[in-house]
Design a protein around this motif. Structure first.
Motif, short mmCIF file in Angstrom:
data_model
loop_
_atom_site.label_atom_id
_atom_site.label_comp_id
_atom_site.label_asym_id
_atom_site.label_seq_id
_atom_site.Cartn_x
_atom_site.Cartn_y
_atom_site.Cartn_z
N ILE A 327 0.81 -1.21 0.00
CA ILE A 327 0.00 0.00 0.00
C ILE A 327 0.84 1.27 0.00
N GLU A 328 2.02 1.23 0.60
CA GLU A 328 2.90 2.40 0.62
C GLU A 328 3.44 2.70 -0.77
N ILE A 329 3.73 1.64 -1.52
CA ILE A 329 4.18 1.83 -2.90
C ILE A 329 3.03 2.42 -3.72
N GLN A 330 1.83 1.90 -3.52
CA GLN A 330 0.67 2.46 -4.20
C GLN A 330 0.51 3.94 -3.88
N ARG A 331 0.71 4.27 -2.60
CA ARG A 331 0.51 5.65 -2.17
C ARG A 331 1.52 6.58 -2.85
N SER A 332 2.75 6.12 -3.00
CA SER A 332 3.77 6.96 -3.64
C SER A 332 3.42 7.22 -5.10
N ILE A 333 2.88 6.19 -5.77
CA ILE A 333 2.46 6.36 -7.17
C ILE A 333 1.20 7.22 -7.24
N ALA A 334 0.31 7.02 -6.29
CA ALA A 334 -0.93 7.80 -6.25
C ALA A 334 -0.65 9.29 -6.09
N ASP A 335 0.41 9.61 -5.36
CA ASP A 335 0.79 11.02 -5.20
C ASP A 335 1.15 11.64 -6.55
N ILE A 336 1.81 10.85 -7.40
CA ILE A 336 2.14 11.34 -8.74
C ILE A 336 0.85 11.58 -9.52
N TYR A 337 -0.09 10.66 -9.37
CA TYR A 337 -1.38 10.78 -10.06
C TYR A 337 -2.11 12.05 -9.62
N LYS A 338 -2.09 12.33 -8.32
CA LYS A 338 -2.77 13.52 -7.81
C LYS A 338 -2.14 14.79 -8.37
N VAL A 339 -0.80 14.80 -8.44
CA VAL A 339 -0.11 15.96 -9.02
C VAL A 339 -0.50 16.11 -10.48
N TYR A 340 -0.56 14.99 -11.19
CA TYR A 340 -0.94 15.01 -12.60
C TYR A 340 -2.34 15.60 -12.78
N MET A 341 -3.30 15.16 -11.95
CA MET A 341 -4.67 15.65 -12.08
C MET A 341 -4.77 17.12 -11.70
N GLU A 342 -4.01 17.54 -10.69
CA GLU A 342 -4.02 18.95 -10.30
C GLU A 342 -3.49 19.82 -11.44
N ARG A 343 -2.39 19.37 -12.05
CA ARG A 343 -1.81 20.14 -13.15
C ARG A 343 -2.70 20.10 -14.38
N LYS A 344 -3.41 19.00 -14.55
CA LYS A 344 -4.34 18.90 -15.67
C LYS A 344 -5.46 19.93 -15.51
N GLN A 345 -5.94 20.11 -14.29
CA GLN A 345 -6.97 21.11 -14.03
C GLN A 345 -6.43 22.52 -14.26
N ILE A 346 -5.18 22.74 -13.84
CA ILE A 346 -4.56 24.05 -14.08
C ILE A 346 -4.48 24.32 -15.58
N ASN A 347 -4.12 23.29 -16.34
CA ASN A 347 -4.02 23.44 -17.79
C ASN A 347 -5.37 23.79 -18.39
N GLU A 348 -6.43 23.16 -17.88
CA GLU A 348 -7.77 23.48 -18.37
C GLU A 348 -8.15 24.92 -18.03
N HIS A 349 -7.75 25.38 -16.85
CA HIS A 349 -8.01 26.77 -16.47
C HIS A 349 -7.26 27.73 -17.39
N LEU A 350 -6.02 27.37 -17.74
CA LEU A 350 -5.24 28.20 -18.65
C LEU A 350 -5.93 28.31 -20.01
N LYS A 351 -6.42 27.20 -20.50
CA LYS A 351 -7.10 27.21 -21.80
C LYS A 351 -8.37 28.06 -21.73
N ALA A 352 -9.08 27.95 -20.60
CA ALA A 352 -10.30 28.75 -20.43
C ALA A 352 -9.98 30.24 -20.38
N GLN A 353 -8.87 30.58 -19.69
CA GLN A 353 -8.47 31.99 -19.60
C GLN A 353 -8.11 32.55 -20.97
N ILE A 354 -7.42 31.73 -21.78
CA ILE A 354 -7.05 32.18 -23.12
C ILE A 354 -8.30 32.43 -23.95
N LYS A 355 -9.26 31.52 -23.82
CA LYS A 355 -10.52 31.69 -24.55
C LYS A 355 -11.26 32.93 -24.07
N ASN A 356 -11.27 33.14 -22.76
CA ASN A 356 -11.99 34.28 -22.19
C ASN A 356 -11.36 35.62 -22.51
#
Length: 370
Positions: A327-356
């Motif tokens: 489970i600790e190994i899973q958690r370390s990989i899951a942390d990468i996934y969370k960072v990825y999803m957070e940055r993905k949301q930031i990227n979507e916000h950037l695209k929305a700002q450009i459109k706006n």
């Protein structure tokens, strides 16, 4: 400056793939976000000779506006590649670049004012369409071309920054995929059915209004269809860390799912499946990272069954075999996934700002051009 008809600066392109030079990989869709997207059409056995060429520096749009959330599906091909679009689409280009820059026109189309205009000027009974004549009749106020270029440069610089961020996001995704591949070599795979439990909890008191759809990009999104928020009693509840997925895979060609990484309950359509994991043995975000892989999309499509609709059910999900490390190994990989999803949301916000910012840039260019 004075208002002039857009039709003075544009003309249609009706070039067909008659020699079958371009194949399935060249077929694209047009989104209401004004971007080129992967087509959702099933191209099995479809002849592409009637498809229209969508060459560089040209525009394409779908005339039907009545079923697209009050927005027009359109895109500008800023690449060096020639694509194919459905024969129902209208393809056109700018014919007077000394008077109107194509990128400037795209900024004009990217404004919500244009979506409202195109919907208001769409006509029909069963389907309302924004015809080529209506497109030509648009009245546009054009500043001098050097002023247009100045504001296009601002737009492009913002777009380039967003693309750089998106590239770094793709690199992070590659790291995640490589990590999973390494685990597959080190650990035996086992079926996940023993670690997941179906949740069929309904919003019977209609207390949860946070209704979401599930995107092919594997995240929750606002519903594309109109939803009556006072009539959500039959909707399924997705609690924090639950996973919801779309059972049909025929149209989307992917396993469309989303993990609720928020602290709030969500409700989704009753046709979707919802489940949670036994977090002592399997973390939902670790499992989500496995579901994110393109290899899993191919797996889900191959194991989908049906006639009119091919489905990948919860039973099929239960039969999926993956490596389940400590489970600790899973958690370390899951942390990468969370960072990825957070940055993905930031990227979507950037695209929305450009459109706006497009309306602001158009207005600024008009003020400067006076």
């Amino acid at each position: 400056m004075a208002l002039t008809k857009l039709g003075n600066f544009i003309e249609t392109l009706d070039l067909r793939n008659s020699d079958d030079k371009y194949g399935e990989k060249s077929v694209v869709g047009l989104s209401t976000q004004k971007t080129i997207i992967t087509t959702k059409a099933d191209l099995s056995g479809v002849k592409l000779s009637s498809y229209k060429l969508f060459p560089p520096k040209s525009f394409a749009y779908v005339p039907d506006t009545s079923r697209r959330g009050d927005k027009m599906s359109m895109a500008y091909n800023s690449s060096n590649e020639t694509y194919l679009v459905s024969s129902i689409s209208i393809v056109f280009k700018v014919i007077k670049p000394d008077k109107l820059i194509s990128d400037y026109l795209f900024m004009f189309f990217n404004r919500p004012e244009f979506d409202r205009y195109s919907r208001f000027n769409s006509w029909g009974s069963a389907r309302e369409t924004f015809s080529w004549n209506e497109m030509q009749n648009i009245e546009i106020d054009l500043p001098p071309v050097d002023v247009q270029q100045k504001y296009v440069n601002i737009y492009k610089s913002m777009l380039e920054n967003q693309k750089c961020y998106e590239t770094a996001l793709d690199d992070l995704k590659l790291v995640c995929d490589a990590y999973i591949e390494d685990l597959r070599k080190k650990y035996p795979s086992c079926k996940i059915g023993q670690y997941i439990t179906k949740r069929d909890e309904r919003n019977s008191d209609n207390s949860i209004k946070n209704v979401m759809g599930i995107s092919v990009t594997k995240e929750f999104r606002l519903p594309t269809s109109k939803v009556k928020r006072d009539e959500l009693a039959s909707y399924k509840i997705v609690r924090p860390n639950d996973i919801a997925f779309v059972q049909t895979t025929h149209n989307e060609k992917v396993f469309a799912f989303a993990c609720n990484l928020t602290n709030n309950n969500i409700v989704v359509s009753s046709v979707n499946e919802v489940f949670f994991t036994d977090t002592k043995y399997l973390l939902p975000d670790y499992l989500s990272l496995y579901f994110m892989r393109k290899e899993f999309d191919r797996y889900a499509r191959f194991h989908s069954w049906g006639t009119a609709r091919e489905t990948f059910t919860l039973k099929d999900v239960s039969d999926v075999e993956i490596p389940i490390p400590d489970i600790e190994i899973q958690r370390s990989i899951a942390d990468i996934y969370k960072v990825y999803m957070e940055r993905k949301q930031i990227n979507e916000h950037l695209k929305a700002q450009i459109k706006n910012i497009c309306p602001i840039l158009i207005k600024g260019s008009l003020n400067e051009g006076k």
